[in-house]
Design a protein around this motif. Structure first.
Motif, PDB file in Angstrom:
ATOM      1  N   ARG A  89       5.514  -4.156  10.158  1.00  0.00           N
ATOM      2  CA  ARG A  89       5.408  -2.706  10.308  1.00  0.00           C
ATOM      3  C   ARG A  89       4.919  -2.049   9.023  1.00  0.00           C
ATOM      4  NH1 ARG A  89       3.573   1.113  13.117  1.00  0.00           N
ATOM      5  NH2 ARG A  89       4.770   3.073  13.140  1.00  0.00           N
ATOM      6  N   LEU A  90       5.324  -2.589   7.889  1.00  0.00           N
ATOM      7  CA  LEU A  90       4.841  -2.075   6.611  1.00  0.00           C
ATOM      8  C   LEU A  90       3.320  -2.165   6.533  1.00  0.00           C
ATOM      9  CD1 LEU A  90       5.325  -1.035   3.715  1.00  0.00           C
ATOM     10  CD2 LEU A  90       5.601  -3.421   3.010  1.00  0.00           C
ATOM     11  N   LEU A  91       2.764  -3.296   6.909  1.00  0.00           N
ATOM     12  CA  LEU A  91       1.308  -3.453   6.909  1.00  0.00           C
ATOM     13  C   LEU A  91       0.652  -2.440   7.852  1.00  0.00           C
ATOM     14  CD1 LEU A  91       0.628  -7.308   6.854  1.00  0.00           C
ATOM     15  CD2 LEU A  91       0.037  -5.637   5.098  1.00  0.00           C
ATOM     16  N   GLN A  92       1.266  -2.230   9.017  1.00  0.00           N
ATOM     17  CA  GLN A  92       0.707  -1.306   9.998  1.00  0.00           C
ATOM     18  C   GLN A  92       0.704   0.133   9.503  1.00  0.00           C
ATOM     19  OE1 GLN A  92       3.319  -2.111  13.284  1.00  0.00           O
ATOM     20  NE2 GLN A  92       2.100  -3.843  14.055  1.00  0.00           N
ATOM     21  N   ARG A  93       1.605   0.460   8.599  1.00  0.00           N
ATOM     22  CA  ARG A  93       1.693   1.823   8.084  1.00  0.00           C
ATOM     23  C   ARG A  93       0.677   2.100   6.974  1.00  0.00           C
ATOM     24  NH1 ARG A  93       6.768   4.594   8.916  1.00  0.00           N
ATOM     25  NH2 ARG A  93       5.652   6.335   7.944  1.00  0.00           N
ATOM     26  N   GLY A  94      -0.149   1.108   6.623  1.00  0.00           N
ATOM     27  CA  GLY A  94      -1.193   1.317   5.617  1.00  0.00           C
ATOM     28  C   GLY A  94      -0.665   1.705   4.258  1.00  0.00           C
ATOM     29  N   PRO A  95       0.177   0.885   3.637  1.00  0.00           N
ATOM     30  CA  PRO A  95       0.769   1.267   2.350  1.00  0.00           C
ATOM     31  C   PRO A  95      -0.243   1.271   1.203  1.00  0.00           C
ATOM     32  CG  PRO A  95       1.313  -1.006   2.882  1.00  0.00           C
ATOM     33  CD  PRO A  95       0.622  -0.451   4.090  1.00  0.00           C
ATOM     34  N   VAL A  96      -0.079   2.229   0.317  1.00  0.00           N
ATOM     35  CA  VAL A  96      -0.896   2.325  -0.896  1.00  0.00           C
ATOM     36  C   VAL A  96       0.050   2.468  -2.079  1.00  0.00           C
ATOM     37  CG1 VAL A  96      -2.629   3.637  -2.160  1.00  0.00           C
ATOM     38  CG2 VAL A  96      -2.826   3.383   0.312  1.00  0.00           C
ATOM     39  N   ALA A  97      -0.139   1.646  -3.093  1.00  0.00           N
ATOM     40  CA  ALA A  97       0.701   1.682  -4.286  1.00  0.00           C
ATOM     41  C   ALA A  97       0.000   2.473  -5.380  1.00  0.00           C
ATOM     42  CB  ALA A  97       0.997   0.265  -4.771  1.00  0.00           C
ATOM     43  N   HIS A  98       0.662   3.506  -5.871  1.00  0.00           N
ATOM     44  CA  HIS A  98       0.156   4.306  -6.982  1.00  0.00           C
ATOM     45  C   HIS A  98       1.012   4.010  -8.210  1.00  0.00           C
ATOM     46  CE1 HIS A  98      -2.162   6.677  -4.048  1.00  0.00           C
ATOM     47  NE2 HIS A  98      -1.060   6.727  -3.322  1.00  0.00           N
ATOM     48  N   SER A  99       0.386   3.622  -9.301  1.00  0.00           N
ATOM     49  CA  SER A  99       1.147   3.266 -10.498  1.00  0.00           C
ATOM     50  C   SER A  99       0.297   3.492 -11.742  1.00  0.00           C
ATOM     51  CB  SER A  99       1.573   1.790 -10.438  1.00  0.00           C
ATOM     52  OG  SER A  99       0.460   0.932 -10.635  1.00  0.00           O
ATOM     53  N   GLU A 100       0.858   3.097 -12.887  1.00  0.00           N
ATOM     54  CA  GLU A 100       0.137   3.207 -14.155  1.00  0.00           C
ATOM     55  C   GLU A 100      -1.114   2.336 -14.164  1.00  0.00           C
ATOM     56  OE1 GLU A 100       2.886  -0.272 -14.436  1.00  0.00           O
ATOM     57  OE2 GLU A 100       2.954   1.738 -13.577  1.00  0.00           O
ATOM     58  N   GLN A 101      -1.206   1.398 -13.225  1.00  0.00           N
ATOM     59  CA  GLN A 101      -2.387   0.533 -13.124  1.00  0.00           C
ATOM     60  C   GLN A 101      -3.445   1.110 -12.191  1.00  0.00           C
ATOM     61  OE1 GLN A 101      -0.847  -3.298 -11.929  1.00  0.00           O
ATOM     62  NE2 GLN A 101       0.169  -3.662 -13.889  1.00  0.00           N
ATOM     63  N   GLY A 102      -3.198   2.289 -11.628  1.00  0.00           N
ATOM     64  CA  GLY A 102      -4.120   2.896 -10.679  1.00  0.00           C
ATOM     65  C   GLY A 102      -3.562   2.847  -9.265  1.00  0.00           C
ATOM     66  N   SER A 103      -4.419   3.072  -8.302  1.00  0.00           N
ATOM     67  CA  SER A 103      -4.015   3.067  -6.895  1.00  0.00           C
ATOM     68  C   SER A 103      -4.702   1.928  -6.167  1.00  0.00           C
ATOM     69  CB  SER A 103      -4.366   4.401  -6.227  1.00  0.00           C
ATOM     70  OG  SER A 103      -3.681   5.473  -6.851  1.00  0.00           O
ATOM     71  N   ALA A 104      -3.948   1.252  -5.287  1.00  0.00           N
ATOM     72  CA  ALA A 104      -4.506   0.127  -4.543  1.00  0.00           C
ATOM     73  C   ALA A 104      -3.754  -0.055  -3.243  1.00  0.00           C
ATOM     74  CB  ALA A 104      -4.433  -1.157  -5.374  1.00  0.00           C
ATOM     75  N   GLU A 105      -4.477  -0.482  -2.205  1.00  0.00           N
ATOM     76  CA  GLU A 105      -3.822  -0.789  -0.942  1.00  0.00           C
ATOM     77  C   GLU A 105      -2.904  -1.996  -1.117  1.00  0.00           C
ATOM     78  OE1 GLU A 105      -6.461  -1.285   2.304  1.00  0.00           O
ATOM     79  OE2 GLU A 105      -7.466   0.648   2.020  1.00  0.00           O
ATOM     80  N   VAL A 106      -1.783  -1.948  -0.433  1.00  0.00           N
ATOM     81  CA  VAL A 106      -0.840  -3.065  -0.464  1.00  0.00           C
ATOM     82  C   VAL A 106      -1.169  -3.972   0.711  1.00  0.00           C
ATOM     83  CG1 VAL A 106       1.581  -3.755  -0.386  1.00  0.00           C
ATOM     84  CG2 VAL A 106       0.924  -1.623  -1.526  1.00  0.00           C
ATOM     85  N   GLY A 107      -1.880  -5.042   0.426  1.00  0.00           N
ATOM     86  CA  GLY A 107      -2.235  -5.997   1.467  1.00  0.00           C
ATOM     87  C   GLY A 107      -1.139  -7.017   1.675  1.00  0.00           C
ATOM     88  N   ALA A 108      -1.374  -7.931   2.610  1.00  0.00           N
ATOM     89  CA  ALA A 108      -0.370  -8.951   2.920  1.00  0.00           C
ATOM     90  C   ALA A 108      -0.034  -9.806   1.700  1.00  0.00           C
ATOM     91  CB  ALA A 108      -0.872  -9.830   4.066  1.00  0.00           C
ATOM     92  N   ASP A 109      -1.019 -10.009   0.818  1.00  0.00           N
ATOM     93  CA  ASP A 109      -0.783 -10.848  -0.356  1.00  0.00           C
ATOM     94  C   ASP A 109       0.126 -10.183  -1.389  1.00  0.00           C
ATOM     95  OD1 ASP A 109      -2.852  -8.966  -0.836  1.00  0.00           O
ATOM     96  OD2 ASP A 109      -3.488 -10.094  -2.596  1.00  0.00           O
ATOM     97  N   ARG A 110       0.404  -8.881  -1.222  1.00  0.00           N
ATOM     98  CA  ARG A 110       1.266  -8.166  -2.157  1.00  0.00           C
ATOM     99  C   ARG A 110       2.643  -7.870  -1.553  1.00  0.00           C
ATOM    100  NH1 ARG A 110       1.005  -8.956  -6.757  1.00  0.00           N
ATOM    101  NH2 ARG A 110       1.986  -6.954  -7.250  1.00  0.00           N
ATOM    102  N   ILE A 111       2.952  -8.559  -0.440  1.00  0.00           N
ATOM    103  CA  ILE A 111       4.246  -8.405   0.222  1.00  0.00           C
ATOM    104  C   ILE A 111       4.911  -9.772   0.288  1.00  0.00           C
ATOM    105  CG2 ILE A 111       5.439  -7.735   2.347  1.00  0.00           C
ATOM    106  CD1 ILE A 111       3.024  -5.952   2.983  1.00  0.00           C
ATOM    107  N   ALA A 112       6.193  -9.825  -0.009  1.00  0.00           N
ATOM    108  CA  ALA A 112       6.922 -11.097   0.055  1.00  0.00           C
ATOM    109  C   ALA A 112       8.226 -10.916   0.812  1.00  0.00           C
ATOM    110  CB  ALA A 112       7.203 -11.634  -1.340  1.00  0.00           C
ATOM    111  N   ILE A 113       8.624 -11.961   1.503  1.00  0.00           N
ATOM    112  CA  ILE A 113       9.920 -12.026   2.174  1.00  0.00           C
ATOM    113  C   ILE A 113      10.717 -13.155   1.523  1.00  0.00           C
ATOM    114  CG2 ILE A 113      11.127 -12.459   4.344  1.00  0.00           C
ATOM    115  CD1 ILE A 113       8.680 -11.396   5.806  1.00  0.00           C
ATOM    116  N   GLY A 114      11.945 -12.861   1.136  1.00  0.00           N
ATOM    117  CA  GLY A 114      12.780 -13.861   0.493  1.00  0.00           C
ATOM    118  C   GLY A 114      14.033 -14.158   1.297  1.00  0.00           C
ATOM    119  N   ALA A 115      14.434 -15.415   1.297  1.00  0.00           N
ATOM    120  CA  ALA A 115      15.653 -15.844   1.997  1.00  0.00           C
ATOM    121  C   ALA A 115      16.310 -16.951   1.177  1.00  0.00           C
ATOM    122  CB  ALA A 115      15.329 -16.335   3.404  1.00  0.00           C
ATOM    123  N   ALA A 116      17.526 -17.319   1.569  1.00  0.00           N
ATOM    124  CA  ALA A 116      18.284 -18.309   0.801  1.00  0.00           C
ATOM    125  C   ALA A 116      17.957 -19.741   1.192  1.00  0.00           C
ATOM    126  CB  ALA A 116      19.784 -18.057   0.967  1.00  0.00           C
TER     127      ALA A 116
END
Length: 439
Positions: A293-320
């Motif tokens: 759902r995060l990907l579907q919402r078209g996330p964009v990250a704004h930071s001191e490094q500029g603005s960039a779309e948050v693609g699948a490669d910038r999302i992680a899921i962690g488990a034990a």
């Protein structure tokens, strides 16, 4: 407030790095640097490498995995293209593209073939196979994740060493019983740094004071839960980073959790209390659905490094657990292609814009030492630059109260603070302020 706190983040970090580099020339047999998550540990290793190589010293660098070795090679070679680097590897190693991209890097299976290289990098396991050869300096990366017996096996290869690592991350682990060595100063299951300090208490210890990864919303939470006596701060301030969801939501619990995370940096997606199997199907579906759902919402990250779309490669899921990872990968399907899904052990040292975490204690009947380990939760909740969404069933605080920490206290074993019980309570207390009930 300390003198370092009064400095700008960049100045405070630079002051510590300068002190570390100065200590390398003062005759110490070892120098230790503690680094919180995202504090520029790899940047320090690159600078120390150039500093020691410029002094004419032969240098060996020790990492814990092949991935870490290749990462360091890429960083060093890119920053110092005229510095010769050797990659000592097993015969089965196939050089990665990022290693082959640098012509000054030479790959070999024998140390003699890299004798002309001023810098040689390999895993600790590979260095342990050498029976001869010596270097003036060693840099040991991720030193808190290195077992002390491995340090003993390679100690004859160098005269002096710089140890860099994160004391809040996962401790070395073993698949065999290790009680027989508990309390011994040379306990092989203690980290290389703790055994080093037990025998050399006068070695200088430095602490990097700034996390450049964690945003202002996360650094105080992680520092309070996992680094209560050393602490650190974020390199950015409130408002310096912003996560924008360009597509509107539909008012679902998933959307509300993502919106809470975008606004505050944290969200707890809470499922109803229930005892479940480890691969809790409902929790697995929720974890995967939040990432998709995060990907579907078209996330964009704004930071001191500029603005960039948050693609699948910038999302992680962690488990034990690995079986949880496999279940979540299957639940992602094609819509979640490219999203990283892994255990805390394998996510260690990596960085993403947004993370979704399946809490280690979600749905459990008990709180084992494995699930309570502070380092595991620390890794899972400190990989993000913008936001972290935690998926968990209700009732974890009550589970913790029903299973207070019962780890035995042994003579000669340093007590680790905070313990997993206390760290979990601290994180959950914060997440309670950002709770979204599953709908």
């Amino acid at each position: 407030m300390t003198a370092a706190d009064a400095l700008a983040p960049g100045d405070a970090a630079e002051a510590v790095v300068a002190a570390v580099l100065a200590d390398l020339g003062r005759g110490h047999r070892g120098v230790i640097v503690d680094s919180p998550p995202g504090a520029g540990k790899s940047t320090l290793v690159v600078r120390a490498t150039a500093h020691l190589a410029a002094a004419g010293d032969r240098l060996m660098i020790v990492a814990q995995t092949n991935e870490q070795v290749d990462d360091l090679i890429e960083r060093i070679a890119a920053k110092h293209p005229h510095l010769g680097v050797g990659r000592l590897s097993a015969a089965t190693y196939a050089p990665s593209a990022r290693v082959l991209a640098h012509p000054q890097v030479r790959v070999a299976q024998k140390a003699d073939d890299l004798a002309e290289q001023p810098v040689v990098i390999a895993t600790a396991a590979k260095w342990a196979t050498l029976t001869d050869g010596s270097w003036t300096w060693a840099i040991v990366d991720e030193a808190y994740q290195m077992r002390s017996d491995m340090l003993l096996r390679i100690a004859g290869r160098f005269d002096k060493a710089l140890f860099v690592g994160d004391p809040g991350q996962l401790d070395p682990f073993s698949t065999v019983e290790v009680e027989r060595w508990a309390g011994l100063t040379w306990d092989p299951m203690r980290s290389a740094v703790s055994v080093l300090l037990a025998h050399n208490p006068d070695l200088p210890v430095h602490r990097l004071p700034v996390s450049w990864r964690l945003p202002a919303s996360a650094a105080p939470v992680v520092a309070r839960a996992f680094y209560p006596f050393t602490g650190f701060r974020s390199g950015t301030g409130p408002g310096d980073r912003r996560l924008e969801l360009r597509a509107g939501g539909m008012g679902t619990a998933h959307d509300r959790a993502l919106e809470e995370a975008a606004a505050s940096g944290w969200a707890l997606y809470e499922l109803p209390a229930r005892h479940t199997l480890r691969t809790d199907a409902e929790a697995v579906r929720a974890t995967a659905a939040l990432a998709v759902r995060l990907l579907q919402r078209g996330p964009v990250a704004h930071s001191e490094q500029g603005s960039a779309e948050v693609g699948a490669d910038r999302i992680a899921i962690g488990a034990a657990h690995r079986d949880q990872v496999a279940a979540i990968r299957a639940a992602l399907g094609e819509e979640g292609a490219g999203i990283t899904v892994d255990t805390a052990n394998r996510l260690q040292g990596r960085e993403y814009d947004v993370t979704v975490v399946l809490h280690p204690l979600s749905g459990r009947r008990d709180a084992t030492a494995f699930h309570l380990e502070a380092g595991r939760l620390c890794v899972l909740t400190s990989r993000h630059r913008h936001a972290c969404v935690v998926v968990a069933r209700a009732g974890i605080p009550e589970l913790l109260d029903a299973h207070p920490s019962t780890e035995p206290v042994r003579l000669g074993v340093p007590v680790k603070f905070p313990d997993g019980w206390e760290a979990n309570q601290a994180v959950l207390a914060h997440l309670a302020e950002h709770r979204v009930a599953a709908g």
